[in-house]
Design an enzyme around this catalytic site. Structure first.
Site, PDB file in Angstrom:
ATOM      1  N   ASP A 147       0.825  -1.219   0.000  1.00  0.00           N
ATOM      2  CA  ASP A 147       0.000   0.000   0.000  1.00  0.00           C
ATOM      3  C   ASP A 147       0.858   1.268   0.000  1.00  0.00           C
ATOM      4  OD1 ASP A 147      -2.356   1.399  -0.044  1.00  0.00           O
ATOM      5  OD2 ASP A 147      -2.773   1.189   2.100  1.00  0.00           O
TER       6      ASP A 147
ATOM      7  N   GLU B 227       0.960 -12.484  12.784  1.00  0.00           N
ATOM      8  CA  GLU B 227       1.531 -11.294  13.411  1.00  0.00           C
ATOM      9  C   GLU B 227       1.536 -10.193  12.359  1.00  0.00           C
ATOM     10  OE1 GLU B 227       2.381 -10.968  16.560  1.00  0.00           O
ATOM     11  OE2 GLU B 227       1.982 -13.086  17.012  1.00  0.00           O
TER      12      GLU B 227
ATOM     13  N   SER C 258      -8.507  -4.478   4.847  1.00  0.00           N
ATOM     14  CA  SER C 258      -8.977  -4.231   3.468  1.00  0.00           C
ATOM     15  C   SER C 258      -9.256  -5.538   2.725  1.00  0.00           C
ATOM     16  CB  SER C 258      -7.985  -3.353   2.685  1.00  0.00           C
ATOM     17  OG  SER C 258      -7.811  -2.124   3.341  1.00  0.00           O
TER      18      SER C 258
ATOM     19  N   TRP D 186       2.909   7.904  -2.540  1.00  0.00           N
ATOM     20  CA  TRP D 186       4.316   8.026  -2.937  1.00  0.00           C
ATOM     21  C   TRP D 186       4.410   8.962  -4.141  1.00  0.00           C
ATOM     22  CZ3 TRP D 186       7.041   7.141  -7.409  1.00  0.00           C
ATOM     23  CH2 TRP D 186       8.437   7.004  -7.295  1.00  0.00           C
TER      24      TRP D 186
ATOM     25  N   TRP E 271     -11.728  -2.342  -8.335  1.00  0.00           N
ATOM     26  CA  TRP E 271     -12.436  -2.052  -9.596  1.00  0.00           C
ATOM     27  C   TRP E 271     -13.190  -0.735  -9.502  1.00  0.00           C
ATOM     28  CZ3 TRP E 271     -10.984  -4.839 -13.578  1.00  0.00           C
ATOM     29  CH2 TRP E 271     -10.585  -6.169 -13.403  1.00  0.00           C
TER      30      TRP E 271
ATOM     31  N   ARG F 214      -0.728   9.152 -10.099  1.00  0.00           N
ATOM     32  CA  ARG F 214      -0.815   7.919  -9.299  1.00  0.00           C
ATOM     33  C   ARG F 214      -0.211   6.713 -10.028  1.00  0.00           C
ATOM     34  NH1 ARG F 214      -4.060   7.478  -4.967  1.00  0.00           N
ATOM     35  NH2 ARG F 214      -4.437   5.308  -5.479  1.00  0.00           N
TER      36      ARG F 214
ATOM     37  N   HIS G  40       2.262   3.427  -9.088  1.00  0.00           N
ATOM     38  CA  HIS G  40       2.026   1.995  -9.312  1.00  0.00           C
ATOM     39  C   HIS G  40       3.188   1.371 -10.073  1.00  0.00           C
ATOM     40  CE1 HIS G  40      -1.834   2.238  -7.518  1.00  0.00           C
ATOM     41  NE2 HIS G  40      -2.402   2.920  -8.478  1.00  0.00           N
TER      42      HIS G  40
ATOM     43  N   ARG H 116     -12.106   2.077  -8.542  1.00  0.00           N
ATOM     44  CA  ARG H 116     -11.252   3.255  -8.772  1.00  0.00           C
ATOM     45  C   ARG H 116     -11.563   3.845 -10.157  1.00  0.00           C
ATOM     46  NH1 ARG H 116      -5.472   2.449  -5.811  1.00  0.00           N
ATOM     47  NH2 ARG H 116      -6.341   1.764  -3.835  1.00  0.00           N
TER      48      ARG H 116
ATOM     49  N   ARG I  60       1.760  -4.529   6.286  1.00  0.00           N
ATOM     50  CA  ARG I  60       1.018  -3.544   5.488  1.00  0.00           C
ATOM     51  C   ARG I  60       1.815  -2.254   5.504  1.00  0.00           C
ATOM     52  NH1 ARG I  60      -5.238  -2.290   4.331  1.00  0.00           N
ATOM     53  NH2 ARG I  60      -4.868  -0.477   3.016  1.00  0.00           N
TER      54      ARG I  60
ATOM     55  N   SER J  55      -7.444  -5.657  -5.381  1.00  0.00           N
ATOM     56  CA  SER J  55      -8.549  -6.232  -4.611  1.00  0.00           C
ATOM     57  C   SER J  55      -9.848  -6.201  -5.419  1.00  0.00           C
ATOM     58  CB  SER J  55      -8.745  -5.435  -3.314  1.00  0.00           C
ATOM     59  OG  SER J  55      -9.358  -4.188  -3.581  1.00  0.00           O
TER      60      SER J  55
ATOM     61  N   LEU K 261      10.645 -20.853  -3.590  1.00  0.00           N
ATOM     62  CA  LEU K 261       9.672 -19.907  -3.014  1.00  0.00           C
ATOM     63  C   LEU K 261       8.362 -20.048  -3.776  1.00  0.00           C
ATOM     64  CD1 LEU K 261       9.259 -17.241  -1.208  1.00  0.00           C
ATOM     65  CD2 LEU K 261       9.699 -15.992  -3.322  1.00  0.00           C
TER      66      LEU K 261
HETATM   67  C1  IPE Z   1      -5.572  -2.727  -0.383  1.00  0.00           C
HETATM   68  O1  IPE Z   1      -5.242  -1.404  -0.458  1.00  0.00           O
HETATM   69  C2  IPE Z   1      -5.455  -3.374  -1.738  1.00  0.00           C
HETATM   70  C3  IPE Z   1      -4.109  -3.521  -2.266  1.00  0.00           C
HETATM   71  C4  IPE Z   1      -2.990  -3.126  -1.720  1.00  0.00           C
HETATM   72  C5  IPE Z   1      -4.024  -4.216  -3.524  1.00  0.00           C
HETATM   73  P1  IPE Z   1      -6.316  -0.253  -0.700  1.00  0.00           P
HETATM   74  O2  IPE Z   1      -5.527   1.008  -0.746  1.00  0.00           O
HETATM   75  O3  IPE Z   1      -7.163  -0.565  -1.865  1.00  0.00           O
HETATM   76  O4  IPE Z   1      -7.218  -0.325   0.606  1.00  0.00           O
HETATM   77  P2  IPE Z   1      -8.088   0.808   1.310  1.00  0.00           P
HETATM   78  O5  IPE Z   1      -9.049   1.332   0.281  1.00  0.00           O
HETATM   79  O6  IPE Z   1      -7.153   1.881   1.761  1.00  0.00           O
HETATM   80  O7  IPE Z   1      -8.738   0.124   2.473  1.00  0.00           O
HETATM   81  C1  IPE Z   2      -1.654   0.210  -3.415  1.00  0.00           C
HETATM   82  O1  IPE Z   2      -1.427   1.577  -3.460  1.00  0.00           O
HETATM   83  C2  IPE Z   2      -1.803  -0.387  -4.785  1.00  0.00           C
HETATM   84  C3  IPE Z   2      -3.157  -0.821  -5.141  1.00  0.00           C
HETATM   85  C4  IPE Z   2      -4.201  -0.756  -4.386  1.00  0.00           C
HETATM   86  C5  IPE Z   2      -3.354  -1.358  -6.476  1.00  0.00           C
HETATM   87  P1  IPE Z   2      -2.605   2.618  -3.450  1.00  0.00           P
HETATM   88  O2  IPE Z   2      -3.013   2.914  -4.846  1.00  0.00           O
HETATM   89  O3  IPE Z   2      -3.723   2.162  -2.578  1.00  0.00           O
HETATM   90  O4  IPE Z   2      -1.903   3.885  -2.809  1.00  0.00           O
HETATM   91  P2  IPE Z   2      -2.544   4.920  -1.790  1.00  0.00           P
HETATM   92  O5  IPE Z   2      -3.085   4.150  -0.633  1.00  0.00           O
HETATM   93  O6  IPE Z   2      -3.616   5.646  -2.545  1.00  0.00           O
HETATM   94  O7  IPE Z   2      -1.405   5.806  -1.404  1.00  0.00           O
HETATM   95 MG    MG Z   3      -4.129   2.384  -0.612  1.00  0.00          MG
END
Ligand code: IPE
Ligand code: IPE
Ligand code: MG
Length: 242
Positions: free
Chosen positions: A22, A205, A194, A27, A71, A35, A39, A73, A186, A67, A133
């Protein structure tokens, strides 16, 4: 390098590490970038994390890549993410193989583009005999979706209610062939599931580094494993002290 060769490692190494990758968006935002640049950057460090898991003797690495909720977004972010996954696949599969990593997928493949589905299937086939692995990629994955899928399958197969117990439920999950995660990381300072491995995480843990995912590398992984090494896993019991 074998696990024993690193003096920085604690005595107990997590066999299965799961990561909620996350903070890509933040970043990018902190650098004035779109954004999607976050990624993309969040795929550059994956290779060193996989390499470090092999070096440390971790047996299973599960990464949360997309996740079932992602979808919702904006369309351009979703399509950009799919294009990035495609690129990473083309770029990293040979390296995965070289590392001795076995690719697996958890989640629903049917929700994604056919060409990407085919690539994932081919990657799984190509790496199936690797045994250093297991890299489990949670892609179009949701913990609740996984449990719904398990219940549906049990009902379809006519499982006798008297036979349903925790072991049987575990056998109907996407993760049926791997042990539960010992350590879940996380990144980015968010403290929630999430919808990740909600059944399997019962006694994991958790570690919550502040680092955004693209800046998370070998040293940060080692720090998380060291923190894990200080944890006392009680599983509800009272531990006798020597
Ligand atoms: C969880 O992160 C999903 C992934 C890292 C792939 P999100 O950024 O989507 O989760 P929320 O929306 O902050 O809970
Ligand atoms: C995690 O980063 C990647 C995915 C969920 C695909 P985010 O896109 O959630 O980044 P933030 O949380 O908005 O910073
Ligand atoms: Mg996020």
């Amino acid at each position: 390098m074998s696990a024993q060769a690193s003096p920085e490692l604690p005595d107990s190494i997590p066999q299965h590490i799961a990561i909620v990758m996350d903070g890509n968006g933040r970043w990018a935002q902190s650098r004035g970038l779109p954004r999607l640049a976050g990624h993309r950057a969040g795929t550059e460090n994956l290779r060193s994390i996989i390499e470090a898991c092999v070096e440390f003797g971790v047996k299973v690495l599960t990464i949360y890549a997309f996740s079932t909720e992602n979808w919702s977004r904006p369309e351009n972010e979703v399509s950009g993410l799919m294009a990035i996954f495609d690129e990473v696949f083309n770029r990293e599969l040979a390296e995965l193989n070289r590392q001795g990593a076995q690719l697996r997928h958890i989640g629903r493949l049917d929700g994604i583009k056919k060409s990407l589905q085919d690539k994932v299937r081919r990657g799984i086939e190509k790496t199936k005999n690797n045994d250093r692995l297991i890299l489990n990629v949670a892609f179009n994955y949701g913990g609740r979706d996984e449990i719904v899928h398990a219940i549906r399958t049990m009902l379809k197969e006519g499982v006798d209610p008297a036979d349903v117990n925790e072991q049987l439920v575990s056998q109907y999950l996407y993760t049926k062939d791997v042990p539960d995660p010992d350590l879940i990381i996380r990144t980015s300072g968010e403290h929630r599931f999430s919808n990740f491995l909600i059944w399997q995480a019962a006694y994991a843990e958790w570690v919550f580094p502040e680092t955004f995912w693209p800046d998370f590398g070998r040293e940060e992984l080692l720090a998380a494993i060291q923190e894990y090494g200080h944890r006392e896993r009680r599983y509800g019991r009272v531990l006798e002290k020597g």
